[in-house]
Every structure is written in C-alpha cells, then in structure tokens.
Design an enzyme around this catalytic site. Sequence first.
Site, mmCIF file in Angstrom:
data_model
loop_
_atom_site.group_PDB
_atom_site.id
_atom_site.type_symbol
_atom_site.label_atom_id
_atom_site.label_comp_id
_atom_site.label_asym_id
_atom_site.label_seq_id
_atom_site.Cartn_x
_atom_site.Cartn_y
_atom_site.Cartn_z
ATOM 1 N N PRO A 170 7.171 -16.558 63.437
ATOM 2 C CA PRO A 170 6.753 -16.583 62.028
ATOM 3 C C PRO A 170 5.929 -17.814 61.667
ATOM 4 O O PRO A 170 5.039 -17.748 60.817
ATOM 5 C CB PRO A 170 8.090 -16.571 61.273
ATOM 6 C CG PRO A 170 9.024 -15.839 62.190
ATOM 7 C CD PRO A 170 8.611 -16.241 63.579
ATOM 8 N N GLU A 184 -3.736 -12.331 71.079
ATOM 9 C CA GLU A 184 -4.010 -13.109 72.298
ATOM 10 C C GLU A 184 -5.085 -14.172 72.072
ATOM 11 O O GLU A 184 -5.943 -14.426 72.918
ATOM 12 C CB GLU A 184 -4.340 -12.187 73.474
ATOM 13 C CG GLU A 184 -3.109 -11.399 73.899
ATOM 14 C CD GLU A 184 -3.241 -10.713 75.233
ATOM 15 O OE1 GLU A 184 -3.907 -11.267 76.134
ATOM 16 O OE2 GLU A 184 -2.656 -9.624 75.396
ATOM 17 N N THR A 231 -6.976 -15.786 68.325
ATOM 18 C CA THR A 231 -7.947 -15.345 67.325
ATOM 19 C C THR A 231 -9.360 -15.764 67.722
ATOM 20 O O THR A 231 -9.559 -16.626 68.588
ATOM 21 C CB THR A 231 -7.623 -15.971 65.956
ATOM 22 O OG1 THR A 231 -7.738 -17.401 66.070
ATOM 23 C CG2 THR A 231 -6.221 -15.605 65.490
ATOM 24 N N SER A 232 -10.336 -15.191 67.048
ATOM 25 C CA SER A 232 -11.726 -15.573 67.311
ATOM 26 C C SER A 232 -11.938 -17.057 67.035
ATOM 27 O O SER A 232 -12.733 -17.724 67.712
ATOM 28 C CB SER A 232 -12.681 -14.736 66.444
ATOM 29 O OG SER A 232 -12.664 -13.384 66.863
ATOM 30 N N GLN A 276 -20.732 4.830 59.949
ATOM 31 C CA GLN A 276 -21.918 5.012 59.115
ATOM 32 C C GLN A 276 -22.815 6.120 59.661
ATOM 33 O O GLN A 276 -23.343 6.941 58.900
ATOM 34 C CB GLN A 276 -22.703 3.697 59.025
ATOM 35 C CG GLN A 276 -23.786 3.677 57.982
ATOM 36 C CD GLN A 276 -23.228 3.639 56.561
ATOM 37 O OE1 GLN A 276 -22.052 3.328 56.372
ATOM 38 N NE2 GLN A 276 -24.038 3.998 55.587
ATOM 39 N N GLY A 319 -20.010 10.975 55.952
ATOM 40 C CA GLY A 319 -18.704 11.380 55.424
ATOM 41 C C GLY A 319 -17.744 11.841 56.505
ATOM 42 O O GLY A 319 -16.520 11.636 56.409
ATOM 43 N N ILE A 349 5.458 -8.598 68.605
ATOM 44 C CA ILE A 349 5.607 -8.458 70.053
ATOM 45 C C ILE A 349 5.232 -7.039 70.491
ATOM 46 O O ILE A 349 5.925 -6.066 70.157
ATOM 47 C CB ILE A 349 7.041 -8.806 70.509
ATOM 48 C CG1 ILE A 349 7.409 -10.220 70.036
ATOM 49 C CG2 ILE A 349 7.152 -8.677 72.022
ATOM 50 C CD1 ILE A 349 6.458 -11.304 70.490
ATOM 51 N N THR A 350 4.150 -6.940 71.239
ATOM 52 C CA THR A 350 3.729 -5.658 71.812
ATOM 53 C C THR A 350 4.761 -5.195 72.836
ATOM 54 O O THR A 350 5.253 -5.992 73.632
ATOM 55 C CB THR A 350 2.360 -5.805 72.486
ATOM 56 O OG1 THR A 350 1.396 -6.224 71.522
ATOM 57 C CG2 THR A 350 1.908 -4.490 73.098
#
Length: 406
Positions: free
Chosen positions: A154, A389, A391-392, A362, A366, A183-184
């Site tokens: 957390p 794993e 962040t950017s 796009q 629709g 957790i994957t």
Amino acid sequence: MVAGEGIGYFYRPHFSAMQDTATLAGLNFELSEEQIAVRDAARDFAQNVLKPGVIDRDREQRFPKEEIRQLGELGFLGMMVSPEYGGGGMDTISYVLAMEEISKIDASASVVMSVNNSLVCWGLEQFGNEEQKRKYLVPLAKGEVIGAFCLSEPEAGSDATSQRTTAIDKGDHYLLNGTKNWITNGGTASTYLVMAQTDAAKGHKGINCLIVEKGMPGFVVGPKEDKLGIRGSDTHSLMFQDVKVPKENRIGADGFGFTFAMKTLGGGRIGIASQALGIASGAYELALAYSKERKAFGKAISEHQAIAFKLADMATEIEAARLLCLKAAWLKDQHLNYDQASAMAKVFASEVAMRTTVEAVQVHGGYGYVKEYHVERLMRDAKITQIYEGTSEVQRIVISRGVLKG
C-alpha cells in the site's frame, strides 16, 4: 536452442549508449527455425484456444484456468528454464516472440506467462539453491503450478525500498507480517516470492526474499481487484499474519532481497515490453483489416489519407518497439548489461500500445467502442503496461541514469 541464436546485434561488449551506434559491426535480423516454430506455436494457440472465449472472460473477470493449464503443457510457462529443471531451455528472443503473439489476443493470459517466466522462474533459477530449485522451480517450469512475485505494498509502489512487510528472524524460521498489493496470480498461485524487511536499520540492505507456500497458516488472500483492463488476470491483495516461514525458504544471503527484486525486475521489463508490443500489434492488425473492409465515400477507408497515415504511424512505431524488445532480449542472452535496454523497451512499447490502441478504436469508429470488435478491450489492457513492473516514470529514471553516466 543456443542463447542469442538468430536475431543479433553484434557490437563491442562495452556498448551501452545510443550514441555509440557507430561501434556496430553488423546486424542480423533473421530468425532461426526454432524461433519461428516457437512464434508460430504461440500464434496458433492464441488464435485457436485463447481467442474464442476472450471477450467472455474479460466481461466476467474470469481467470483463464484451462487455457493457462494448456500453456503450461506446451512449455510456455517455463520457456527459458534449463531442461534440467523442467523448462524449455529457450532463449529470451523466443520468449519475446511468444509473448507478442499471446498478448495480441489475451493480455490476461500473457501476464501470467510473463510473471511465471520472467520473475518467478528466472529468479529461482538464477538465485535459488539446489534444494529450492528442485522443490519449487521444477513444478513451476513444467506449468504444474504457477507463481507470484510479491513486492508492491500500500505504501511501497515505485519506492520499493519502503517495505512495511516484516520478516522477524526467529532462529530457524521467520515470522512474516504485512500486506502486499496488486499481486498478479494472487489467488491462483501456489508459490509466492515475498519481499520483507528483516532489519529496518539497514534500509534496503535489510530486505529478504522468502518463498511462501499457499496454505501456510496466517496467509490470507484478499478479494480479487475489479480492474479497468486485464480483467481475466487474477489480481489480489495478500495478508500475512504471523506466517511461519522456514529459514531454508530464504533466497540468497541475509539482506539479498532488494537486490534480488531489482535484478529480477530488469528481465521482467522485457516481458511486459513484449506484452505491450503484442497489444499494439494486435490492435494494428485489427485496424488494418477493418480499414480494408469498411467503405466510406465510395472506397475502402484505408484508401483515405487520414486513415492510411494512421496505419503508417502505427506500423512504424510497432516496428521500432519490436526492435527495442529484441535488442534487450539479445543483450540478456549474451549476458551483457540490459538494464537500460529493457527500460527503453518497456517505456516505449507501453506508450506505443496506448497510442496504437486509441487509434485502432478511432479507425473502427463506433464499432470500435463495442466489445465484439476487440479493440476497446485492447485499449483498456494497454494502460497497465505503463504502470506495472516499473512505471514509465521509473523507466525514465533508469534510462536517464544510464545516459548521464555515459
């Protein structure tokens, strides 16, 4: 298969930065027969086994249990593990190729494949002792069970040094207490690699990695997370309440846990970069096919420059992302430093995945907004590749350190 066979970047071992491209001695972009066979097998499995139920699994947030079992039987859950421990002994390039094909169709399945291969199996094979490999790695590599990698908390996401989960040394065992988030494979794994703080005074040097088994008293799996994307993936919080973990379940020497996590995540980034690449290429293929079928103003929309240029940009960025992934894989197979390359691959491929999937929706107009055309799911799945794993933003820290170091 010989590690590094096939696609290769042949340059001096000290090569580390993009400005050193002048040192390149030659390039070989040809895949080996084995690599092609792996790619084609993954493609066939994705198209024939994963695709038929992927929309329903996404809607129902249903873990692909049977499909993962079959992936294991085919050897895709322990691809890079030595045959001595039940794995396929394949190179990282083959892994990238397989990850791309699986991710084109079902990112919820491919993240299971990525975690089991890149984080759990690789970590155990590289740093576990012989007893740990025989007991835990062999069934994981064979796909008989799956594993989970437990680092995030957390209050410890990008800042992995701030571990609040504790493992108090009790002589012959550790007493594990704390919570892990996001957790994957959290509910479906049998083997969990858990990072925990043993000596807070030592900071990150006081962290250990412990092998925890499902069913150990005091180990509780929380509810499944209701996510934007990869909804079939099994993501949970885990709680540890006075869990008694034998001392022999510690990986490496006392205090090795943080180093273990960072080294393992370096390879994990190649897996997630490949997942992002697959999501992007899957969306592109759907957009390309649709653009040739859909007509507007008397001709296929692919013949309108507005759409043709979108397709051109998608194809170009995907090819660049693919080459970054393959370069990182080749470096890993050659036992060269791949930290910066894997970070570049992940940050670029994940952002390409977002741009491509948005444009694919796009192109579909629709129809792209409804589930039966798949692209809206791929757009939702793409976002997580910019987050988990590393962040950017974290990838840019890794890259900038390498660039500034020279």
